[in-house]
Each structure stands twice: as structure tokens, then as C-alpha cells.
Scaffold this motif. Structure first.
Motif: not given
Ligand code: MG
Length: 157
Positions: A8, A10, A42, A57
Motif C-alpha cells: 500500500d 498513501h 493496510h 481491503i
Molecule cells: Mg491504504
């Protein structure tokens, strides 16, 4: 035994808390997202879901759902653990890495391990969390983003 992988990324932004593995880390920026944007948790969840071939997710906890706005990702991890229990699976081990130029994460790593292990009903000895910089290269190196990657094994019981 089943193997899973998750990753992941961000964006970092001012005015947000920085939460990694459920630990709030003092820093001038935080990660942007619908939940608490805990990029480590995550990646861990996607690895566990991958090992179960149970989707990801984004499908389980869509960012269009107001129920998940600002939610602690550890609460979502507990829901993934419930899916593991339904399938009579428990954590074998997981190994995760956070990719971030700053801040220094070493003082917080053990607290992250404890939080993730607790949400999965496991001993922290089964949970590895590491951190690396990218030597200033790429979006993580420029402090624009943080990323995380995780591999895990699940065992049937
Ligand atoms: Mg995420």
C-alpha cells in the motif's frame, strides 16, 4: 500453509496524524486517507486477505462507506482476524517493511508489532516490522508518500 502478499501507499499531508501499526508518531505530516490511513496495517490486511484469497481491503472496507471514515485500521484488522477464524486459520508469521524517508521509526517498531499481534490473537514474536528509507529516491524519498509491503503465512488449525 498459505502465503499472502500485500502492499500500500498513501500520500503525506500536513494537518493529519501519522499512524503506523496503530501507533501515533509525532511528525509534521500524516498520511491522507478515508480511514486513519495506517499504511502498514493496510499492507498487513491485504497480505492476510491474499493468503485466504478473500479479496482486498478496498472491496471489504470501501472508502465510499461512511462507516469507515477516520476508523482505526486496527479495528479493520480485527475484522480480518474474524475472517481468519471463520476459516479456521491463524497467523503463522508476517514480515512487513515500511518505506519512509522520515521520521526515524525505530523507537516505535515494537509497539507496532504488539498492536498488530494483539489484533490477530498472536504473539508479537510472529510479527516482524521493519523500516527502510529509499536514500532520498522516488516519492517516498522526497517525503511525498509512505509505502508498506508485507508477506505472511497462515496456518490451518
Ligand atoms: Mg491504504
Amino acid at each position: 500453509m498459505r502465503i499472502g502478499y500485500g502492499e500500500d501507499t498513501h500520500r503525506l499531508q500536513e494537518g493529519r496524524k501519522l499512524i503506523l501499526g496503530g501507533v501515533e508518531i509525532p511528525f509534521e505530516k500524516g498520511l491522507l486517507g478515508h480511514s486513519d490511513a495506517d499504511v502498514l496495517t493496510h499492507a498487513v490486511m491485504d497480505a492476510l486477505l491474499g493468503a485466504m484469497a478473500a479479496g482486498d481491503i478496498g472491496r471489504l472496507f470501501p472508502d465510499t462507506d461512511e462507516a469507515y471514515r477516520g476508523i482505526s485500521s486496527l479495528r479493520l484488522l480485527e475484522r480480518v482476524y474474524a475472517l481468519m477464524r471463520e476459516r479456521h486459520m491463524c497467523l503463522g508469521n508476517l514480515d512487513a517493511v515500511i518505506i519512509a524517508q522520515r521520521p526515524k521509526l525505530a523507537p516505535y517498531i515494537n509497539a507496532m508489532r504488539e498492536n498488530i499481534a494483539a489484533a490477530l490473537g498472536a504473539n508479537a514474536e510472529r510479527v516482524s516490522v521493519k523500516a527502510t528509507t529509499t536514500e532520498g529516491c522516488g516519492p517516498e524519498g522526497r517525503g511525498e508518500t509512505m509505502s508498506a509491503r508485507c508477506v505472511c503465512t497462515l496456518e490451518s488449525h
